[in-house]
Design a protein around this motif. Structure first.
Motif, PDB file in Angstrom:
ATOM      1  N   VAL A 182       0.856  -1.183   0.000  1.00  0.00           N
ATOM      2  CA  VAL A 182       0.000   0.000   0.000  1.00  0.00           C
ATOM      3  C   VAL A 182       0.894   1.236   0.000  1.00  0.00           C
ATOM      4  O   VAL A 182       1.771   1.376   0.864  1.00  0.00           O
ATOM      5  N   SER A 183       0.691   2.119  -0.957  1.00  0.00           N
ATOM      6  CA  SER A 183       1.496   3.337  -0.984  1.00  0.00           C
ATOM      7  C   SER A 183       1.070   4.255   0.164  1.00  0.00           C
ATOM      8  O   SER A 183      -0.114   4.368   0.475  1.00  0.00           O
ATOM      9  N   PRO A 184       2.019   4.908   0.818  1.00  0.00           N
ATOM     10  CA  PRO A 184       1.695   5.791   1.946  1.00  0.00           C
ATOM     11  C   PRO A 184       1.185   7.137   1.471  1.00  0.00           C
ATOM     12  O   PRO A 184       1.308   7.479   0.288  1.00  0.00           O
ATOM     13  N   PRO A 185       0.601   7.931   2.359  1.00  0.00           N
ATOM     14  CA  PRO A 185       0.188   9.290   1.976  1.00  0.00           C
ATOM     15  C   PRO A 185       1.414  10.107   1.550  1.00  0.00           C
ATOM     16  O   PRO A 185       2.529   9.879   2.024  1.00  0.00           O
ATOM     17  N   TYR A 186       1.187  11.045   0.645  1.00  0.00           N
ATOM     18  CA  TYR A 186       2.305  11.789   0.061  1.00  0.00           C
ATOM     19  C   TYR A 186       2.174  13.284   0.309  1.00  0.00           C
ATOM     20  O   TYR A 186       2.579  14.116  -0.496  1.00  0.00           O
ATOM     21  N   TYR A 187       1.618  13.646   1.460  1.00  0.00           N
ATOM     22  CA  TYR A 187       1.268  15.023   1.786  1.00  0.00           C
ATOM     23  C   TYR A 187       2.460  15.977   1.817  1.00  0.00           C
ATOM     24  O   TYR A 187       2.297  17.183   1.651  1.00  0.00           O
ATOM     25  N   GLU A 188       3.673  15.471   2.045  1.00  0.00           N
ATOM     26  CA  GLU A 188       4.849  16.342   2.069  1.00  0.00           C
ATOM     27  C   GLU A 188       5.874  15.948   1.018  1.00  0.00           C
ATOM     28  O   GLU A 188       7.005  16.424   1.041  1.00  0.00           O
ATOM     29  N   PRO A 231      -4.462  11.323  11.919  1.00  0.00           N
ATOM     30  CA  PRO A 231      -3.426  12.339  11.666  1.00  0.00           C
ATOM     31  C   PRO A 231      -3.799  13.340  10.585  1.00  0.00           C
ATOM     32  O   PRO A 231      -2.966  14.167  10.187  1.00  0.00           O
ATOM     33  N   TYR A 232      -5.021  13.300  10.107  1.00  0.00           N
ATOM     34  CA  TYR A 232      -5.395  14.050   8.910  1.00  0.00           C
ATOM     35  C   TYR A 232      -5.117  15.543   9.024  1.00  0.00           C
ATOM     36  O   TYR A 232      -4.504  16.140   8.134  1.00  0.00           O
ATOM     37  N   ARG A 233      -5.540  16.165  10.113  1.00  0.00           N
ATOM     38  CA  ARG A 233      -5.370  17.616  10.207  1.00  0.00           C
ATOM     39  C   ARG A 233      -3.894  18.013  10.160  1.00  0.00           C
ATOM     40  O   ARG A 233      -3.518  18.956   9.458  1.00  0.00           O
ATOM     41  N   SER A 234      -3.063  17.303  10.882  1.00  0.00           N
ATOM     42  CA  SER A 234      -1.648  17.661  10.914  1.00  0.00           C
ATOM     43  C   SER A 234      -1.015  17.500   9.531  1.00  0.00           C
ATOM     44  O   SER A 234      -0.134  18.284   9.146  1.00  0.00           O
ATOM     45  N   GLN A 235      -1.469  16.509   8.766  1.00  0.00           N
ATOM     46  CA  GLN A 235      -0.926  16.331   7.417  1.00  0.00           C
ATOM     47  C   GLN A 235      -1.417  17.433   6.478  1.00  0.00           C
ATOM     48  O   GLN A 235      -0.661  17.898   5.614  1.00  0.00           O
ATOM     49  N   HIS A 240      -0.108  22.482   3.644  1.00  0.00           N
ATOM     50  CA  HIS A 240      -0.363  23.918   3.526  1.00  0.00           C
ATOM     51  C   HIS A 240       0.899  24.725   3.773  1.00  0.00           C
ATOM     52  O   HIS A 240       1.226  25.658   3.014  1.00  0.00           O
ATOM     53  N   ALA A 241       1.632  24.382   4.819  1.00  0.00           N
ATOM     54  CA  ALA A 241       2.860  25.115   5.149  1.00  0.00           C
ATOM     55  C   ALA A 241       3.885  24.995   4.026  1.00  0.00           C
ATOM     56  O   ALA A 241       4.538  25.990   3.658  1.00  0.00           O
ATOM     57  N   MET A 249       4.497  32.661  -0.119  1.00  0.00           N
ATOM     58  CA  MET A 249       3.331  33.412   0.338  1.00  0.00           C
ATOM     59  C   MET A 249       3.147  33.223   1.833  1.00  0.00           C
ATOM     60  O   MET A 249       3.306  32.104   2.340  1.00  0.00           O
ATOM     61  N   PRO A 250       2.810  34.270   2.568  1.00  0.00           N
ATOM     62  CA  PRO A 250       2.507  34.110   3.993  1.00  0.00           C
ATOM     63  C   PRO A 250       1.183  33.355   4.166  1.00  0.00           C
ATOM     64  O   PRO A 250       0.326  33.356   3.278  1.00  0.00           O
ATOM     65  N   GLN A 251       1.012  32.731   5.331  1.00  0.00           N
ATOM     66  CA  GLN A 251      -0.180  31.914   5.559  1.00  0.00           C
ATOM     67  C   GLN A 251      -1.449  32.739   5.730  1.00  0.00           C
ATOM     68  O   GLN A 251      -2.548  32.186   5.695  1.00  0.00           O
TER      69      GLN A 251
END
Length: 351
Positions: A182-188, A231-235, A240-241, A249-251
């Motif tokens: 299973v491929s892992p999430p790629y959020y970063e 862990p969804y929100r932290s990812q 976003h960061a 761009m600033p947040q």
């Protein structure tokens, strides 16, 4: 190269083996927009305990007596507004098929030998083509090793986990189980962040206005799911960061929000629709929204963002609005999927 193993007597079946399967997994879609098609889809979706964690004793009456009575007609109208009439299917199905077909071609072009060895397919967690049918189809073609690729950059139990649940449920019914990865999430993932930034820059360059604010709108989940360990929100925050950094761009210019809340429970905040309304009322006249958590445009991006939230913005004083397309099967989107698959197939095959 693929091999075919057979017994020495015709009394026993011939088993194909030696191939590798790649199965792209996405959320799902109704087969049509009529009441009963929508009802079947919504019932499967909203009966999933990963999606709705309310105790069944409380949830079943609400689902069957209220939601499945009223919601199919309303959602059918929404799907009608985005339906791919040429192929008689939802845009999500069209794009996911395109992603699978383009991935197969990319692999073949990179390595004809790998192209002969790997079969790429796609499935929907809810609706068709079903995960069970496509896993069986891959095994029937001789795939004894299969990579599952949930097309969700950020992990959530209600998306990535339930897609895998469906695959594992199918495996439980197989006498000869293929080996599964299973491929892992790629959020970063750098390729993913670069693709988002490139897509956003290209889309902004095509506009005839410069947005004062840009929202990065992710699909919401109930706050309680995060408190239970999801862990969804932290990812999402990490994506976003990194996107803000890539865009320089600033947040407070490229803002994080969450959309698509359902029911009365508190969901992740800030809410996209309330943020859109608040920005318009505060005097912001030019707004764009990107949806980094979606790998393909669907009802939540085409109708909810590009229509509903546009209307909210305009009704409260906004003047110019843009919904940025998802990565879809664009060159940047395919770079992301290809990178994920290439990395996860290491040790099995190189292309």
């Amino acid at each position: 190269m693929p091999s075919t193993a057979a017994t020495t007597t015709d009394a026993f079946p011939v088993f194909k083996s030696g191939r590798i399967g790649v199965l792209l997994l996405n959320l799902g879609t109704p087969e049509a927009t009529d009441y009963w098609s929508m009802r079947r889809y919504l019932k499967e979706f909203l009966s999933d305990k990963r999606v709705i964690e309310t105790p069944r004793l409380l949830w079943w009456p609400i689902l069957n007596l209220i939601i499945l009575t009223k919601r199919p007609a309303a959602k059918g109208k929404d799907y009608d507004s985005i339906w791919n009439t040429d192929l008689n299917e939802s845009p999500l199905k069209t794009t996911t098929r395109g992603q699978a077909e383009k991935l197969a071609q990319i692999i073949s072009d990179a390595s004809p030998e790998a192209g002969e060895l790997i079969t790429v397919d796609w499935a929907m967690r809810y609706g068709f083509p079903s995960v069970k049918d496509r896993l069986q189809a891959l095994q029937d073609q001789g795939c004894d090793r299969i990579l599952l690729v949930p097309l969700y950059p950020q992990y959530a139990a209600a998306t990535s986990a339930t897609a895998c649940d469906k695959a594992f449920e199918a495996l439980m019914q197989m006498r000869w189980q293929p080996t599964i990865r299973v491929s892992p999430p790629y959020y970063e993932d750098t390729v993913y962040i670069d693709a988002l930034a490139t897509s956003l820059r290209q889309s902004l360059a095509k506009l005839d206005f410069e947005p004062e604010k840009i929202l990065a709108s992710f699909h919401g989940v109930p706050k309680s799911y995060i408190l239970k360990g999801d862990p969804y929100r932290s990812q999402c925050e990490r994506t976003h960061a990194l996107l803000c950094e890539a865009m320089n761009m600033p947040q407070d210019k490229l803002m994080l929000t969450f959309q698509s809340r359902f029911g009365n429970e508190e969901w992740l905040t800030p809410y996209t629709d309330m943020t859109v309304k608040g920005l318009a009322e505060s005097g912001i006249k030019r707004l764009a929204i990107i949806t980094p958590g979606f790998s393909a445009d669907c009802l939540e991006t085409i109708e909810e963002i590009a229509v509903e939230n546009r209307d909210i913005f305009m009704e409260h004083g906004g003047e110019q609005f843009a919904a940025i397309p998802c990565l879809n099967d664009s060159p940047e989107g395919m770079d992301v999927i290809t990178s994920v698959v290439r990395r996860e197939l290491q040790g099995w095959v190189t292309f």
